[in-house]
Scaffold this active site. Structure first.
Site, PDB file in Angstrom:
ATOM      1  N   CYS A 129       0.826  -1.208   0.000  1.00 28.89           N
ATOM      2  CA  CYS A 129       0.000   0.000   0.000  1.00 28.89           C
ATOM      3  C   CYS A 129       0.864   1.263   0.000  1.00 28.89           C
ATOM      4  O   CYS A 129       2.008   1.244   0.430  1.00 28.89           O
ATOM      5  CB  CYS A 129      -0.946   0.115   1.206  1.00 28.89           C
ATOM      6  SG  CYS A 129      -1.941  -1.352   1.451  1.00 28.89           S
TER       7      CYS A 129
ATOM      8  N   ARG B 103       2.952   0.649  -5.557  1.00 29.14           N
ATOM      9  CA  ARG B 103       2.898  -0.075  -4.279  1.00 29.14           C
ATOM     10  C   ARG B 103       1.606  -0.878  -4.130  1.00 29.14           C
ATOM     11  O   ARG B 103       1.404  -1.565  -3.138  1.00 29.14           O
ATOM     12  CB  ARG B 103       3.014   0.906  -3.109  1.00 29.14           C
ATOM     13  CG  ARG B 103       4.280   1.736  -3.136  1.00 29.14           C
ATOM     14  CD  ARG B 103       4.313   2.683  -1.956  1.00 29.14           C
ATOM     15  NE  ARG B 103       4.369   1.940  -0.707  1.00 29.14           N
ATOM     16  CZ  ARG B 103       5.475   1.480  -0.150  1.00 29.14           C
ATOM     17  NH1 ARG B 103       6.631   1.688  -0.736  1.00 29.14           N
ATOM     18  NH2 ARG B 103       5.427   0.816   0.977  1.00 29.14           N
TER      19      ARG B 103
ATOM     20  N   TRP C 251      -2.905  -2.481  -1.719  1.00 27.74           N
ATOM     21  CA  TRP C 251      -2.609  -3.853  -2.168  1.00 27.74           C
ATOM     22  C   TRP C 251      -3.150  -4.743  -1.059  1.00 27.74           C
ATOM     23  O   TRP C 251      -2.666  -4.720   0.064  1.00 27.74           O
ATOM     24  CB  TRP C 251      -1.111  -4.060  -2.335  1.00 27.74           C
ATOM     25  CG  TRP C 251      -0.751  -5.341  -2.997  1.00 27.74           C
ATOM     26  CD1 TRP C 251      -0.822  -5.625  -4.318  1.00 27.74           C
ATOM     27  CD2 TRP C 251      -0.215  -6.515  -2.365  1.00 27.74           C
ATOM     28  NE1 TRP C 251      -0.371  -6.899  -4.553  1.00 27.74           N
ATOM     29  CE2 TRP C 251      -0.001  -7.480  -3.382  1.00 27.74           C
ATOM     30  CE3 TRP C 251       0.090  -6.856  -1.052  1.00 27.74           C
ATOM     31  CZ2 TRP C 251       0.501  -8.736  -3.122  1.00 27.74           C
ATOM     32  CZ3 TRP C 251       0.590  -8.112  -0.792  1.00 27.74           C
ATOM     33  CH2 TRP C 251       0.794  -9.039  -1.825  1.00 27.74           C
TER      34      TRP C 251
ATOM     35  N   ASN D  59      -0.408   1.507   6.073  1.00 25.46           N
ATOM     36  CA  ASN D  59       0.328   0.509   5.299  1.00 25.46           C
ATOM     37  C   ASN D  59       1.012  -0.402   6.304  1.00 25.46           C
ATOM     38  O   ASN D  59       1.706   0.077   7.197  1.00 25.46           O
ATOM     39  CB  ASN D  59       1.370   1.213   4.420  1.00 25.46           C
ATOM     40  CG  ASN D  59       2.367   0.252   3.812  1.00 25.46           C
ATOM     41  OD1 ASN D  59       2.031  -0.883   3.524  1.00 25.46           O
ATOM     42  ND2 ASN D  59       3.589   0.703   3.620  1.00 25.46           N
ATOM     43  N   GLY D  60       0.796  -1.710   6.156  1.00 23.98           N
ATOM     44  CA  GLY D  60       1.408  -2.649   7.096  1.00 23.98           C
ATOM     45  C   GLY D  60       0.374  -3.665   7.522  1.00 23.98           C
ATOM     46  O   GLY D  60      -0.667  -3.816   6.873  1.00 23.98           O
TER      47      GLY D  60
ATOM     48  N   GLU E 130      16.321 -14.529 -14.944  1.00 25.18           N
ATOM     49  CA  GLU E 130      15.738 -13.188 -14.938  1.00 25.18           C
ATOM     50  C   GLU E 130      14.963 -12.928 -16.233  1.00 25.18           C
ATOM     51  O   GLU E 130      13.878 -12.337 -16.211  1.00 25.18           O
ATOM     52  CB  GLU E 130      16.861 -12.153 -14.733  1.00 25.18           C
ATOM     53  CG  GLU E 130      16.440 -10.699 -14.811  1.00 25.18           C
ATOM     54  CD  GLU E 130      15.370 -10.310 -13.798  1.00 25.18           C
ATOM     55  OE1 GLU E 130      15.073 -11.085 -12.886  1.00 25.18           O
ATOM     56  OE2 GLU E 130      14.799  -9.219 -13.970  1.00 25.18           O
TER      57      GLU E 130
ATOM     58  N   LYS F 129      11.005 -11.998 -16.137  1.00 20.76           N
ATOM     59  CA  LYS F 129      10.472 -10.774 -16.749  1.00 20.76           C
ATOM     60  C   LYS F 129       9.402 -11.141 -17.772  1.00 20.76           C
ATOM     61  O   LYS F 129       8.356 -10.520 -17.841  1.00 20.76           O
ATOM     62  CB  LYS F 129      11.629 -10.031 -17.409  1.00 20.76           C
ATOM     63  CG  LYS F 129      11.601  -8.579 -17.312  1.00 20.76           C
ATOM     64  CD  LYS F 129      12.185  -7.980 -16.044  1.00 20.76           C
ATOM     65  CE  LYS F 129      11.694  -8.555 -14.759  1.00 20.76           C
ATOM     66  NZ  LYS F 129      12.324  -8.040 -13.585  1.00 20.76           N
TER      67      LYS F 129
ATOM     68  N   GLU G 239       6.195 -12.387 -16.120  1.00 22.57           N
ATOM     69  CA  GLU G 239       5.611 -11.332 -15.300  1.00 22.57           C
ATOM     70  C   GLU G 239       4.784 -10.344 -16.135  1.00 22.57           C
ATOM     71  O   GLU G 239       3.689  -9.952 -15.734  1.00 22.57           O
ATOM     72  CB  GLU G 239       6.795 -10.590 -14.660  1.00 22.57           C
ATOM     73  CG  GLU G 239       6.519  -9.808 -13.450  1.00 22.57           C
ATOM     74  CD  GLU G 239       7.805  -9.184 -12.904  1.00 22.57           C
ATOM     75  OE1 GLU G 239       8.902  -9.344 -13.496  1.00 22.57           O
ATOM     76  OE2 GLU G 239       7.695  -8.523 -11.877  1.00 22.57           O
TER      77      GLU G 239
ATOM     78  N   HIS H 226      18.283 -32.932 -18.593  1.00 21.15           N
ATOM     79  CA  HIS H 226      17.926 -33.735 -17.417  1.00 21.15           C
ATOM     80  C   HIS H 226      16.421 -33.682 -17.125  1.00 21.15           C
ATOM     81  O   HIS H 226      16.009 -33.926 -15.996  1.00 21.15           O
ATOM     82  CB  HIS H 226      18.721 -33.255 -16.197  1.00 21.15           C
ATOM     83  CG  HIS H 226      20.198 -33.495 -16.351  1.00 21.15           C
ATOM     84  ND1 HIS H 226      20.758 -34.754 -16.339  1.00 21.15           N
ATOM     85  CD2 HIS H 226      21.217 -32.624 -16.571  1.00 21.15           C
ATOM     86  CE1 HIS H 226      22.077 -34.651 -16.517  1.00 21.15           C
ATOM     87  NE2 HIS H 226      22.371 -33.365 -16.664  1.00 21.15           N
TER      88      HIS H 226
ATOM     89  N   LYS I  68       4.996  -3.573  -6.487  1.00 20.45           N
ATOM     90  CA  LYS I  68       6.427  -3.272  -6.574  1.00 20.45           C
ATOM     91  C   LYS I  68       7.164  -3.693  -5.322  1.00 20.45           C
ATOM     92  O   LYS I  68       8.283  -4.174  -5.381  1.00 20.45           O
ATOM     93  CB  LYS I  68       6.595  -1.778  -6.808  1.00 20.45           C
ATOM     94  CG  LYS I  68       8.026  -1.316  -6.969  1.00 20.45           C
ATOM     95  CD  LYS I  68       8.510  -1.617  -8.359  1.00 20.45           C
ATOM     96  CE  LYS I  68       9.957  -1.226  -8.570  1.00 20.45           C
ATOM     97  NZ  LYS I  68      10.543  -2.020  -9.668  1.00 20.45           N
TER      98      LYS I  68
HETATM   99  C1  F6R Z   1      10.331  -8.678 -10.474  1.00 13.73           C
HETATM  100  C2  F6R Z   1      10.497  -7.938  -9.224  1.00 13.73           C
HETATM  101  C3  F6R Z   1      10.445  -8.702  -7.945  1.00 13.73           C
HETATM  102  C4  F6R Z   1      11.387  -8.057  -6.900  1.00 13.73           C
HETATM  103  C5  F6R Z   1      11.226  -8.752  -5.532  1.00 13.73           C
HETATM  104  C6  F6R Z   1      12.195  -8.195  -4.512  1.00 13.73           C
HETATM  105  O1  F6R Z   1      10.427  -7.833 -11.575  1.00 13.73           O
HETATM  106  O2  F6R Z   1      10.649  -6.747  -9.224  1.00 13.73           O
HETATM  107  O3  F6R Z   1      10.755 -10.041  -8.141  1.00 13.73           O
HETATM  108  O4  F6R Z   1      12.705  -8.183  -7.350  1.00 13.73           O
HETATM  109  O5  F6R Z   1       9.917  -8.580  -5.084  1.00 13.73           O
HETATM  110  O6  F6R Z   1      12.047  -6.811  -4.359  1.00 13.73           O
HETATM  111  P1  F6R Z   1      13.162  -5.934  -3.668  1.00 13.73           P
HETATM  112  O7  F6R Z   1      14.341  -5.878  -4.573  1.00 13.73           O
HETATM  113  O8  F6R Z   1      12.535  -4.602  -3.471  1.00 13.73           O
HETATM  114  O9  F6R Z   1      13.509  -6.609  -2.382  1.00 13.73           O
END
Ligand code: F6R
Length: 602
Positions: A2, A27, A72, A98-99, A477, A481, A484, A500, A597
């Site tokens: 949030c 967020r 969120w 938030n929390g 990665e 991406k 996602e 394997h 995020k």
């Molecule tokens: C994917 C992504 C997430 C973050 C993960 C950790 O694109 O952004 O997988 O990498 O949630 O977030 P941080 O780096 O803020 O701890």
């Protein structure tokens, strides 16, 4: 999770609140709401959905003081009732939070016994009721707020308005909160993160856990929960508001991909010369360390794997561990262990939990992060900033490359101390490549054929990504991406693992994107050919004159460079591939479904 915002100043607060909420949508964006304070008391407008939907459907309540929230969901589905701000029954107290209030059930039962009715499923709703109960018991506004906060267990960044009082009462414990100060204009802000108000002021005070901020028309006072003043002076942020907007790009993600020449130049600036020179970690800083553990999640975990490889390749005992598995796997930790938390936001609950575990076990701790003053930065012994600037797109891009570079440099410093003077092999080659990196990335961005490749393979059933050495985390990665933001099935594998098991999935409808970094490339090529033999199109990500470029069905070119940084060039091609594939599918690229995020719940 949030985002919260608060604003006090002249004129109507509403526009500032809505702009701030839009900037905080990374967020969470399940619901949005605002409350403003005027002569008629507190007016609340809230609904499920995005800030733009709130904006389109509300009338314009007026008031100089206001708070807002973008959600969120954690407790209760994303409905209008569960949207913040929450109020007590009289609507004289409005709260954004938030929390997670861990003892909300106990508090709710106690309040219900005293006749309080609740209208939402949220943990937050107990807060306005607690404040109201304290007001009824005779406390003044500030006392009612403090006493309510004292009763909360769990994590919170909370902002409270009380009818008739042009003040915002705020407190933090475990969730981020920052105050924006513009004394000249007589405007004060409060938010989960700086981009919420960056276009109005760049003077900020980061609250620490246990801080209370009381913000009125004449400024902000900072105390601890007991009311003792705490010294908090504003610092100036050197992000400009332009940076926090989308500029000429259609999406933040694309903008952030294109910012990598700059963000990487910032990541290495002043840190490479004849050797690796990290102001934060002078020679000897890691003496006595004989084991290194990186803890991280998601993209940051891939960056952590990247960093760990630089250490193991140099002969130092190092591992990257998923932060959310750290407790369960319980790896050995002692005072000769260095635990490095890798977290862009510095607020990821899983990573904080692993970091705290490491602290309890007596490890030396370092946080590698993008956010000055974040919880992880404050809780670790030391921190190293990746200096990527704000990243708004939910899918991490520029922060991954900045993390990987910062970790490679950090690894170089650790190696020098752990091996008593012996540094990374071919250090000159690495440093020259780091120096060239911004220019090399610029070339990839200018010359990339990723849009055409995305079009060519748009009707595939699954997308596979292979790599070896530093190419392996890049393959993981690339797949993360892709899934996602396109919602298509994508998997990353260590090249040698394909045979394997996963090879059973390979058909002519499964393009195999293969990353070549210069580390055992002949083996990687053999693995790609195993897929090609089963009919899979192979797309090689490698330099122009690489043998793979001739045999692959398609080629995404990267400049020749040191194998330890080649993966970052390949990663830019894969970022562009995902972006263009998602664009073809018309996905909401900056805000993929179900994701946020900053994941501040375990
Ligand atoms: C994917 C992504 C997430 C973050 C993960 C950790 O694109 O952004 O997988 O990498 O949630 O977030 P941080 O780096 O803020 O701890």
């Amino acid at each position: 999770m949030c985002g919260i915002i608060g604003r006090i100043g002249s004129g109507n607060a509403l526009d500032h609140l809505l702009t701030g909420l839009e900037n905080l949508e990374y967020r969470g964006y399940d619901s949005a709401g605002v409350a403003v304070q005027n002569g008629a008391g507190i007016e609340v407008r809230k609904r499920s959905g995005r800030v733009s939907e709130l904006e389109e459907t509300i009338d314009a309540p007026e008031g100089r003081v206001g708070i807002g929230h973008t959600r969120w969901s954690t407790h209760g589905p994303p409905t209008d009732e569960n949207a913040h701000p929450h109020t007590d029954a009289t609507e004289d107290v409005a709260v954004v939070h938030n929390g997670i209030v861990e003892n909300h059930a106990d508090l709710r039962n106690r309040l219900a016994d005293r006749g309080h009715d609740f209208t939402s499923d949220t943990d937050t709703e107990v807060i306005p009721h607690l404040v109201q109960a304290n007001l009824d018991a005779g406390f003044d506004n500030e006392g009612a707020f403090r006493r309510a906060v004292e009763e909360l267990e769990g994590s919170y960044a909370v902002a409270v308005m009380i009818a008739g009082d042009h003040t915002i009462y705020a407190a933090r414990s475990g969730s981020p909160l920052v105050v924006g100060v513009d004394d000249d204009a007589g405007e004060y802000y409060l938010a989960s993160d700086v981009p919420a108000f960056l276009e109005y002021t760049d003077r900020v005070v980061y609250l620490e856990d246990g801080d209370v901020a009381i913000i009125g028309p004449d400024g902000a006072d900072f105390t601890d929960l007991a009311g003792e003043p705490v010294p908090r002076t504003p610092e100036t942020i050197d992000w400009d508001p332009e940076q926090a907007g989308k500029g000429e790009y259609d999406h933040f993600m694309l903008k952030e991909i294109y910012e990598q020449p700059t963000s990487l130049a910032q990541a290495v600036e002043g840190r490479i010369d004849d050797g690796i020179d990290l102001e934060e970690f002078p020679p000897g800083a890691f003496e006595g360390i004989d084991r290194v553990q990186f803890v991280a999640c998601g993209t940051s975990y891939h960056a952590a794997m990247y960093g760990a490889l630089s250490l193991t390749q140099a002969g130092v005992d190092a591992r990257a561990l998923l932060a959310n598995e750290y407790g369960a796997s319980s790896p050995p930790v002692d005072d000769r262990t260095l635990v490095v938390a890798v977290t862009q936001s510095g607020e990821t609950a899983d990573t904080l939990s692993a970091l705290r575990r490491a602290v309890r076990k007596g490890a030396r701790t370092v946080t590698v992060t993008n956010v000055v003053g974040s919880t992880a930065a404050r809780e670790a012994d030391d921190s190293l900033l990746i200096r990527a600037g704000p990243e708004i797109g939910v899918a991490a891009t520029k922060t991954f490359s900045s993390q990987a570079v910062a970790l490679t440099l950090l690894a170089g410093r650790i190696v020098e101390d752990a091996l008593a003077g012996d540094g990374l092999s071919d250090l000159d080659s690495l440093l020259a490549a780091a120096d060239r990196l911004p220019g090399d990335i610029e070339r990839v961005l200018t010359e990339s054929d990723a849009a055409e490749i995305a079009r060519r393979y748009r009707d595939s059933r699954s997308y596979f990504f292979l790599g070896r050495g530093q190419g392996y985390p890049v393959a993981l990665e690339g797949a993360l991406k892709f899934k996602e933001i396109t919602y298509e099935h994508a998997e990353g594998f260590a090249s040698g693992e394909l045979k394997h098991g996963p090879l059973a999935l390979v058909t002519e409808e499964t393009p195999v994107f293969t990353v070549f970094t210069g580390i055992e490339d002949d083996r990687t090529l053999a693995n790609a050919e195993e897929a090609a033999t089963r009919g899979a199109p192979v797309i090689a990500i490698c330099p122009a004159d690489h043998p793979a470029a001739d045999v692959a069905d398609a080629h995404l070119e990267i400049p020749e460079t040191d194998p330890r940084l080649a993966g970052l060039l390949a990663n830019v091609q894969l970022q562009l591939l995902s972006y263009h594939a998602a664009e073809l599918l018309d996905r909401p690229i900056d805000k993929p479904r179900n994701l946020a995020k900053s994941v501040t719940v375990e």
